[in-house]
Design a protein around this motif. Sequence first.
Motif, PDB file in Angstrom:
ATOM      1  N   ARG A 110       3.576   2.595  -8.670  1.00 45.99           N
ATOM      2  CA  ARG A 110       2.614   2.593  -8.575  1.00 45.99           C
ATOM      3  C   ARG A 110       2.683   1.199  -6.884  1.00 45.99           C
ATOM      4  NH1 ARG A 110       0.886   2.999 -13.604  1.00 45.99           N
ATOM      5  NH2 ARG A 110       0.052   0.788 -13.891  1.00 45.99           N
ATOM      6  N   THR A 111       1.182   1.661  -6.370  1.00 48.56           N
ATOM      7  CA  THR A 111       1.260   0.659  -5.068  1.00 48.56           C
ATOM      8  C   THR A 111       0.946  -0.942  -6.056  1.00 48.56           C
ATOM      9  OG1 THR A 111       0.445   1.220  -3.752  1.00 48.56           O
ATOM     10  CG2 THR A 111       1.500   2.378  -3.025  1.00 48.56           C
ATOM     11  N   PRO A 112       0.895  -1.762  -5.525  1.00 51.84           N
ATOM     12  CA  PRO A 112       0.185  -3.146  -5.985  1.00 51.84           C
ATOM     13  C   PRO A 112      -1.133  -2.913  -5.637  1.00 51.84           C
ATOM     14  CG  PRO A 112       2.412  -3.947  -4.874  1.00 51.84           C
ATOM     15  CD  PRO A 112       2.170  -2.639  -5.156  1.00 51.84           C
ATOM     16  N   ALA A 113      -1.469  -1.980  -4.382  1.00 45.27           N
ATOM     17  CA  ALA A 113      -3.254  -1.772  -4.449  1.00 45.27           C
ATOM     18  C   ALA A 113      -3.456  -0.718  -5.524  1.00 45.27           C
ATOM     19  CB  ALA A 113      -3.295  -1.184  -2.811  1.00 45.27           C
ATOM     20  N   ASP A 114      -2.985   0.047  -5.587  1.00 48.53           N
ATOM     21  CA  ASP A 114      -2.741   0.653  -6.601  1.00 48.53           C
ATOM     22  C   ASP A 114      -3.852   0.273  -8.138  1.00 48.53           C
ATOM     23  OD1 ASP A 114      -2.954   3.161  -4.634  1.00 48.53           O
ATOM     24  OD2 ASP A 114      -1.123   3.686  -5.351  1.00 48.53           O
ATOM     25  N   GLU A 115      -3.182  -0.888  -8.356  1.00 48.83           N
ATOM     26  CA  GLU A 115      -2.229  -1.248  -9.919  1.00 48.83           C
ATOM     27  C   GLU A 115      -4.065  -2.539  -9.320  1.00 48.83           C
ATOM     28  OE1 GLU A 115      -1.746  -2.738 -13.264  1.00 48.83           O
ATOM     29  OE2 GLU A 115      -0.968  -0.744 -11.872  1.00 48.83           O
ATOM     30  N   VAL A 116      -4.611  -2.713  -8.284  1.00 50.31           N
ATOM     31  CA  VAL A 116      -5.305  -3.807  -8.167  1.00 50.31           C
ATOM     32  C   VAL A 116      -6.972  -2.875  -8.218  1.00 50.31           C
ATOM     33  CG1 VAL A 116      -7.310  -4.881  -6.544  1.00 50.31           C
ATOM     34  CG2 VAL A 116      -4.446  -5.422  -7.033  1.00 50.31           C
ATOM     35  N   LEU A 117      -7.054  -1.269  -7.896  1.00 54.64           N
ATOM     36  CA  LEU A 117      -8.117  -0.685  -7.235  1.00 54.64           C
ATOM     37  C   LEU A 117      -8.714  -0.574  -8.822  1.00 54.64           C
ATOM     38  CD1 LEU A 117      -7.397   0.672  -3.850  1.00 54.64           C
ATOM     39  CD2 LEU A 117      -9.052  -0.895  -4.765  1.00 54.64           C
ATOM     40  N   ASN A 118      -7.496  -0.425  -9.977  1.00 55.05           N
ATOM     41  CA  ASN A 118      -7.620   0.798 -11.043  1.00 55.05           C
ATOM     42  C   ASN A 118      -8.298  -0.901 -12.106  1.00 55.05           C
ATOM     43  OD1 ASN A 118      -6.795   3.052 -10.727  1.00 55.05           O
ATOM     44  ND2 ASN A 118      -4.771   2.767 -10.518  1.00 55.05           N
TER      45      ASN A 118
ATOM     46  N   ARG B   8       0.886  -1.461  -0.069  1.00 52.04           N
ATOM     47  CA  ARG B   8       0.375   0.014   0.337  1.00 52.04           C
ATOM     48  C   ARG B   8       1.008   1.347  -0.015  1.00 52.04           C
ATOM     49  NH1 ARG B   8      -5.313  -1.805   0.264  1.00 52.04           N
ATOM     50  NH2 ARG B   8      -5.367  -3.453   1.600  1.00 52.04           N
ATOM     51  N   LEU B   9       2.152   1.287   0.383  1.00 53.74           N
ATOM     52  CA  LEU B   9       2.220   2.815  -0.031  1.00 53.74           C
ATOM     53  C   LEU B   9       4.077   2.709  -0.497  1.00 53.74           C
ATOM     54  CD1 LEU B   9       2.961   2.893   4.017  1.00 53.74           C
ATOM     55  CD2 LEU B   9       1.256   3.458   2.784  1.00 53.74           C
ATOM     56  N   ARG B  10       4.845   1.730  -0.721  1.00 50.86           N
ATOM     57  CA  ARG B  10       5.757   1.211  -1.536  1.00 50.86           C
ATOM     58  C   ARG B  10       5.014   0.860  -2.785  1.00 50.86           C
ATOM     59  NH1 ARG B  10       9.159  -2.460  -4.166  1.00 50.86           N
ATOM     60  NH2 ARG B  10      11.703  -2.313  -4.142  1.00 50.86           N
ATOM     61  N   PRO B  11       6.389   2.411  -3.814  1.00 53.09           N
ATOM     62  CA  PRO B  11       6.131   2.477  -5.407  1.00 53.09           C
ATOM     63  C   PRO B  11       7.396   1.733  -5.573  1.00 53.09           C
ATOM     64  CG  PRO B  11       6.825   4.397  -4.101  1.00 53.09           C
ATOM     65  CD  PRO B  11       6.289   3.720  -2.777  1.00 53.09           C
ATOM     66  N   HIS B  12       6.430   0.462  -6.694  1.00 49.33           N
ATOM     67  CA  HIS B  12       6.995  -0.141  -7.505  1.00 49.33           C
ATOM     68  C   HIS B  12       7.046   0.268  -9.066  1.00 49.33           C
ATOM     69  CE1 HIS B  12       6.387  -3.314  -4.752  1.00 49.33           C
ATOM     70  NE2 HIS B  12       4.809  -3.114  -4.085  1.00 49.33           N
ATOM     71  N   GLN B  13       8.606   0.173  -9.404  1.00 49.16           N
ATOM     72  CA  GLN B  13       9.029   0.742 -10.634  1.00 49.16           C
ATOM     73  C   GLN B  13       8.493  -0.313 -11.849  1.00 49.16           C
ATOM     74  OE1 GLN B  13      12.960   0.044 -10.171  1.00 49.16           O
ATOM     75  NE2 GLN B  13      13.450   1.977 -11.453  1.00 49.16           N
ATOM     76  N   SER B  14       7.434  -1.796 -11.553  1.00 48.45           N
ATOM     77  CA  SER B  14       7.257  -2.709 -12.590  1.00 48.45           C
ATOM     78  C   SER B  14       6.351  -2.122 -12.794  1.00 48.45           C
ATOM     79  CB  SER B  14       7.340  -3.384 -12.246  1.00 48.45           C
ATOM     80  OG  SER B  14       6.868  -4.114 -10.880  1.00 48.45           O
TER      81      SER B  14
END
Length: 52
Positions: free
Chosen positions: A44-52, A34-40
């Motif tokens: 964005r965070t994995p949580a952001d990716e799932v929510l979109n 939820r907090l750490r952005p990922h280059q891949s």
Amino acid sequence: HTLKMRLDRFHNSWVGSRQSVRQWLALFSNYYNRLRPHQSLDNRTPADEVLN
């Protein structure tokens, strides 16, 4: 890679109780997902990716 590296360090050095392990894993999971952005994920965070 980051998760495996941190878990290896954690496993080799932890001297706490099972409850403290659960607390650490919950905190790390929240940070990692939820907090750490990922280059891949384009920083964005994995949580952001799932929510979109």
